[in-house]
Scaffold this motif. Structure first.
Motif, short mmCIF file in Angstrom:
data_model
loop_
_atom_site.label_atom_id
_atom_site.label_comp_id
_atom_site.label_asym_id
_atom_site.label_seq_id
_atom_site.Cartn_x
_atom_site.Cartn_y
_atom_site.Cartn_z
N PRO A 1 22.43 134.19 81.13
CA PRO A 1 22.59 132.78 81.50
C PRO A 1 22.38 131.83 80.33
CG PRO A 1 21.20 133.91 83.10
CD PRO A 1 21.43 134.85 81.95
N LEU A 2 21.47 132.16 79.44
CA LEU A 2 21.24 131.32 78.27
C LEU A 2 22.46 131.35 77.36
CD1 LEU A 2 19.57 129.47 76.52
CD2 LEU A 2 18.32 131.47 75.68
N ARG A 3 22.99 132.54 77.14
CA ARG A 3 24.20 132.68 76.31
C ARG A 3 25.35 131.88 76.92
NH1 ARG A 3 24.13 137.82 75.08
NH2 ARG A 3 23.66 137.45 72.91
N SER A 4 25.50 131.95 78.24
CA SER A 4 26.56 131.21 78.93
C SER A 4 26.42 129.70 78.75
CB SER A 4 26.56 131.55 80.43
OG SER A 4 26.94 132.88 80.63
N ALA A 5 25.18 129.21 78.83
CA ALA A 5 24.94 127.77 78.65
C ALA A 5 25.32 127.33 77.24
CB ALA A 5 23.49 127.44 78.94
N ILE A 6 25.00 128.14 76.25
CA ILE A 6 25.37 127.81 74.88
C ILE A 6 26.89 127.83 74.72
CG2 ILE A 6 25.26 128.60 72.47
CD1 ILE A 6 22.39 129.66 73.17
N THR A 7 27.53 128.85 75.27
CA THR A 7 28.99 128.98 75.19
C THR A 7 29.68 127.79 75.84
OG1 THR A 7 28.84 131.38 75.13
CG2 THR A 7 30.96 130.44 75.81
N GLU A 8 29.16 127.33 76.99
CA GLU A 8 29.75 126.17 77.66
C GLU A 8 29.71 124.94 76.77
OE1 GLU A 8 27.94 125.44 81.46
OE2 GLU A 8 28.36 127.47 82.15
N GLN A 9 28.61 124.74 76.07
CA GLN A 9 28.48 123.58 75.18
C GLN A 9 29.43 123.69 73.99
OE1 GLN A 9 26.69 120.77 76.03
NE2 GLN A 9 26.65 121.97 77.90
N VAL A 10 29.56 124.88 73.44
CA VAL A 10 30.48 125.09 72.31
C VAL A 10 31.92 124.88 72.79
CG1 VAL A 10 31.37 126.80 70.68
CG2 VAL A 10 28.89 126.56 71.04
N ASP A 11 32.24 125.40 73.97
CA ASP A 11 33.58 125.21 74.52
C ASP A 11 33.88 123.73 74.79
OD1 ASP A 11 33.97 127.94 74.39
OD2 ASP A 11 33.73 128.28 76.54
N ALA A 12 32.82 122.95 75.04
CA ALA A 12 32.98 121.51 75.28
C ALA A 12 33.10 120.73 73.96
CB ALA A 12 31.82 120.97 76.10
N GLY A 13 33.00 121.42 72.83
CA GLY A 13 33.21 120.78 71.54
C GLY A 13 32.03 120.77 70.59
N ALA A 14 30.88 121.27 71.01
CA ALA A 14 29.72 121.27 70.12
C ALA A 14 29.93 122.25 68.97
CB ALA A 14 28.46 121.64 70.88
N LYS A 15 29.68 121.78 67.80
CA LYS A 15 29.73 122.62 66.60
C LYS A 15 28.32 123.13 66.28
CE LYS A 15 31.08 122.19 61.74
NZ LYS A 15 31.70 121.29 60.76
N HIS A 16 27.34 122.27 66.55
CA HIS A 16 25.93 122.58 66.29
C HIS A 16 25.18 122.70 67.61
CE1 HIS A 16 26.87 121.32 62.21
NE2 HIS A 16 27.26 120.14 62.69
N VAL A 17 24.21 123.62 67.65
CA VAL A 17 23.39 123.79 68.85
C VAL A 17 21.93 123.72 68.46
CG1 VAL A 17 22.73 125.36 70.72
CG2 VAL A 17 25.13 125.20 70.01
N VAL A 18 21.21 122.87 69.18
CA VAL A 18 19.75 122.81 69.07
C VAL A 18 19.21 123.53 70.29
CG1 VAL A 18 17.71 121.34 69.07
CG2 VAL A 18 19.76 120.63 67.81
N LEU A 19 18.45 124.57 70.05
CA LEU A 19 17.85 125.34 71.14
C LEU A 19 16.40 124.89 71.26
CD1 LEU A 19 18.61 127.53 73.15
CD2 LEU A 19 17.92 129.22 71.47
N ASP A 20 16.12 124.12 72.31
CA ASP A 20 14.77 123.59 72.55
C ASP A 20 13.99 124.64 73.33
OD1 ASP A 20 12.47 122.34 73.38
OD2 ASP A 20 13.47 120.47 73.96
N LEU A 21 13.09 125.32 72.64
CA LEU A 21 12.34 126.44 73.23
C LEU A 21 11.00 126.02 73.82
CD1 LEU A 21 13.05 129.15 70.50
CD2 LEU A 21 14.23 128.80 72.67
#
Length: 125
Positions: A41-61
């Motif tokens: 599910p975490l991987r899917s959430a990241i993929t959704e954001q990248v598919d929406a146009g995000a080039k950079h991802v901040v993972l707030d842990l």
């Protein structure tokens, strides 16, 4: 038995919220344990954001209670994916447990870490 609140996932699950801070910067916030059962599910959430146009991802842990080997593998894979799209994966709010896992495995040298998501995203916008 008390019901789980909206920010508290049930055992063996993970809650994930995500948002775009700018057209190219997404923040993804997992809550709970990042392990074999919850990495997808975490991987899917990241993929959704990248598919929406995000080039950079901040993972707030900051909401992560445990980081297992599957979580560490996910971080490495997502870092490589970010590099491939000429972006970055930054870690924010790394709790002691996850920080210890990163340190013991020598992964601290691979990731830029920040106290919070705003600090991590500040120079990516």
């Amino acid at each position: 038995m008390a019901a789980d609140g909206p920010d508290q996932p049930a055992p063996d699950t993970i809650g994930v919220s995500a948002s775009l801070l700018s057209p190219q910067v997404a923040v993804v916030r997992p809550v709970g344990d990042v392990d074999t059962a919850s990495a997808a599910p975490l991987r899917s959430a990241i993929t959704e954001q990248v598919d929406a146009g995000a080039k950079h991802v901040v993972l707030d842990l900051s909401g992560v209670e445990f980081m297992g080997s599957a979580g560490l593998a996910l971080l490495i894979a997502e870092r490589e994916a970010a590099i491939a799209r000429e972006g970055e994966l930054r870690l924010a709010g790394v709790p002691r447990t996850a920080g210890r896992a990163l340190s013991l495995t020598g992964l601290t040298e691979l990731f830029d870490t920040y106290p919070d998501a705003d600090a991590a995203a500040a120079d990516l916008r």
